[in-house]
Scaffold this motif. Structure first.
Motif, PDB file in Angstrom:
ATOM      1  N   GLN A  46      12.098  -3.917  13.643  1.00  0.00           N
ATOM      2  CA  GLN A  46      10.941  -3.338  12.963  1.00  0.00           C
ATOM      3  C   GLN A  46      11.012  -3.700  11.488  1.00  0.00           C
ATOM      4  O   GLN A  46      12.043  -3.529  10.842  1.00  0.00           O
ATOM      5  CB  GLN A  46      10.909  -1.821  13.131  1.00  0.00           C
ATOM      6  N   ASN A  48       8.934  -3.460   7.687  1.00  0.00           N
ATOM      7  CA  ASN A  48       7.915  -2.755   6.931  1.00  0.00           C
ATOM      8  C   ASN A  48       7.931  -3.235   5.488  1.00  0.00           C
ATOM      9  O   ASN A  48       8.966  -3.205   4.820  1.00  0.00           O
ATOM     10  CB  ASN A  48       8.168  -1.237   6.990  1.00  0.00           C
ATOM     11  N   THR A  49       6.789  -3.698   5.019  1.00  0.00           N
ATOM     12  CA  THR A  49       6.648  -4.164   3.642  1.00  0.00           C
ATOM     13  C   THR A  49       5.548  -3.357   2.957  1.00  0.00           C
ATOM     14  O   THR A  49       4.445  -3.233   3.498  1.00  0.00           O
ATOM     15  CB  THR A  49       6.279  -5.657   3.588  1.00  0.00           C
ATOM     16  N   THR A  50       5.846  -2.807   1.801  1.00  0.00           N
ATOM     17  CA  THR A  50       4.898  -1.961   1.072  1.00  0.00           C
ATOM     18  C   THR A  50       4.656  -2.537  -0.310  1.00  0.00           C
ATOM     19  O   THR A  50       5.596  -2.928  -1.014  1.00  0.00           O
ATOM     20  CB  THR A  50       5.435  -0.527   0.934  1.00  0.00           C
ATOM     21  N   GLU A  55       0.332  -1.665   3.168  1.00  0.00           N
ATOM     22  CA  GLU A  55       1.556  -1.672   3.962  1.00  0.00           C
ATOM     23  C   GLU A  55       1.383  -2.629   5.135  1.00  0.00           C
ATOM     24  O   GLU A  55       0.367  -2.607   5.828  1.00  0.00           O
ATOM     25  CB  GLU A  55       1.874  -0.272   4.466  1.00  0.00           C
ATOM     26  N   GLU A  57       3.272  -3.691   8.608  1.00  0.00           N
ATOM     27  CA  GLU A  57       4.324  -3.216   9.508  1.00  0.00           C
ATOM     28  C   GLU A  57       4.247  -3.940  10.840  1.00  0.00           C
ATOM     29  O   GLU A  57       3.154  -4.211  11.351  1.00  0.00           O
ATOM     30  CB  GLU A  57       4.213  -1.707   9.730  1.00  0.00           C
ATOM     31  N   LYS A  59       6.645  -4.493  14.763  1.00  0.00           N
ATOM     32  CA  LYS A  59       7.810  -4.222  15.596  1.00  0.00           C
ATOM     33  C   LYS A  59       7.716  -5.086  16.840  1.00  0.00           C
ATOM     34  O   LYS A  59       6.740  -5.019  17.594  1.00  0.00           O
ATOM     35  CB  LYS A  59       7.889  -2.750  15.988  1.00  0.00           C
TER      36      LYS A  59
END
Length: 242
Positions: A46, A48-50, A55, A57, A59
Motif C-alpha cells: 500500500q 500513499n502520497t500526500t 492524496e 493512494e 494498494k
C-alpha cells in the motif's frame, strides 16, 4: 529502481508538503474444513502520497491459493477542496462481502464526489458517484449513518449503513437491496488482543458467520460457518508480516 526509490525518499526534503508512506504486508494462511484443506500465501503493498489537499493512494496484492492471482485493490486520486471532495479511480467506498479478498476489499472504478454542508446544518454530506458498468450512486451521510441507492445496471438498489466506535469497540452494519444484511465488529480487550466478528445474511439465500481472535494484528485464528445455501465450516490460521 534504486533511483526511483531514492527520489521517493527524498521528496519530503525537496517539498515539505509532500510525503510518502509505504506499507508492505505478507500473508500465510492455512484452512481446515468440511470442503477440504487449503493454503494461501501472498504479499501486498500500500502506497500513499500526500501533497497539500491532494492524496494519491494505491494498494496491490499478489497471492496464491487455488491459482495465482494479482489485483489492484484500490488506486485513486483524492482531492479535498472543502466543502467538496472528488475521488477518481478505484475505491472501496461502497463494497460488500462479495468484494472481500485475503488483503482487504476490492474497490470499484469510478468518479466519486461529495459535498459537506456547513454549520449550522451540522455534519451532513451529500454523495454522488458514477461507477464502472453504467451505475450511479446517490446518497448522503450524517455522522455514522449513511443512506443511498444505486441506479442503472440492475435497477434501483437501496443501501443503508451505520458505523461507529466506542472505546475499544468498533464496527459497521449495512443493508443493501441485492446483498441483504452484512457487518463486522472488533473488540480490543487489551493492547494486543482483539476479538473480531462478521456476518452476511441475505434472507432465504445466504447466511455466513465468522469469528476470529487476533494477537498484535500478526496472528489470527478464526472459524467461518455457512448455513445457507450449503452447510459448511472452516477453521483458519493467519500469520502476517508487516
Amino acid at each position: 529502481m534504486r533511483r526511483l526509490l531514492f527520489s521517493w525518499i527524498s521528496l519530503p526534503l525537496l517539498w515539505p508538503q509532500l510525503s510518502l508512506d509505504l506499507k508492505p504486508e505478507a500473508l500465510f494462511r492455512l484452512n481446515w474444513g468440511s470442503t477440504g484443506n487449503l493454503g494461501t500465501a501472498g504479499i501486498s503493498l500500500q502506497a500513499n502520497t500526500t501533497a497539500a489537499q491532494f492524496e494519491l493512494e494505491g494498494k496491490g496484492a499478489v497471492w496464491v491459493d487455488l491459482e495465482p492471482q494479482a489485483n489492484l485493490l484500490e488506486g485513486y486520486l483524492d482531492a479535498r477542496l472543502e466543502p467538496y471532495r472528488v475521488v477518481v479511480g478505484k475505491w472501496a467506498r461502497y463494497s460488500n462481502p462479495e468484494d472481500q479478498t485475503p488483503f482487504g476489499l476490492d474497490g470499484a472504478w469510478g468518479i466519486y464526489g461529495s459535498y459537506t454542508a456547513p454549520e449550522p446544518v451540522g455534519y451532513l454530506s451529500l454523495e454522488a458517484a458514477y461507477l464502472w458498468g453504467n451505475r450511479v450512486y446517490l446518497g448522503g451521510r450524517s455522522g455514522g449513518f449513511s443512506a443511498g441507492a444505486f441506479l442503472g445496471g440492475s435497477g434501483f438498489i437501496p443501501r443503508l449503513g451505520v458505523e461507529g466506535a466506542l472505546d475499544t469497540l468498533c464496527g459497521g452494519l449495512y443493508w443493501q437491496g441485492d446483498r441483504g444484511f452484512f457487518g463486522n465488529g472488533r473488540w480490543a480487550f487489551s493492547p494486543q488482543d482483539a476479538l473480531e466478528g462478521s456476518f452476511w445474511w441475505n434472507p432465504g439465500r445466504k447466511l455466513l458467520l465468522g469469528l476470529a481472535y487476533s494477537y498484535a494484528d500478526e496472528v489470527r485464528l478464526g472459524l467461518d460457518a455457512s448455513f445457507q445455501p450449503l452447510g459448511a465450516y472452516r477453521v483458519w490460521l493467519e500469520i502476517w508480516g508487516r
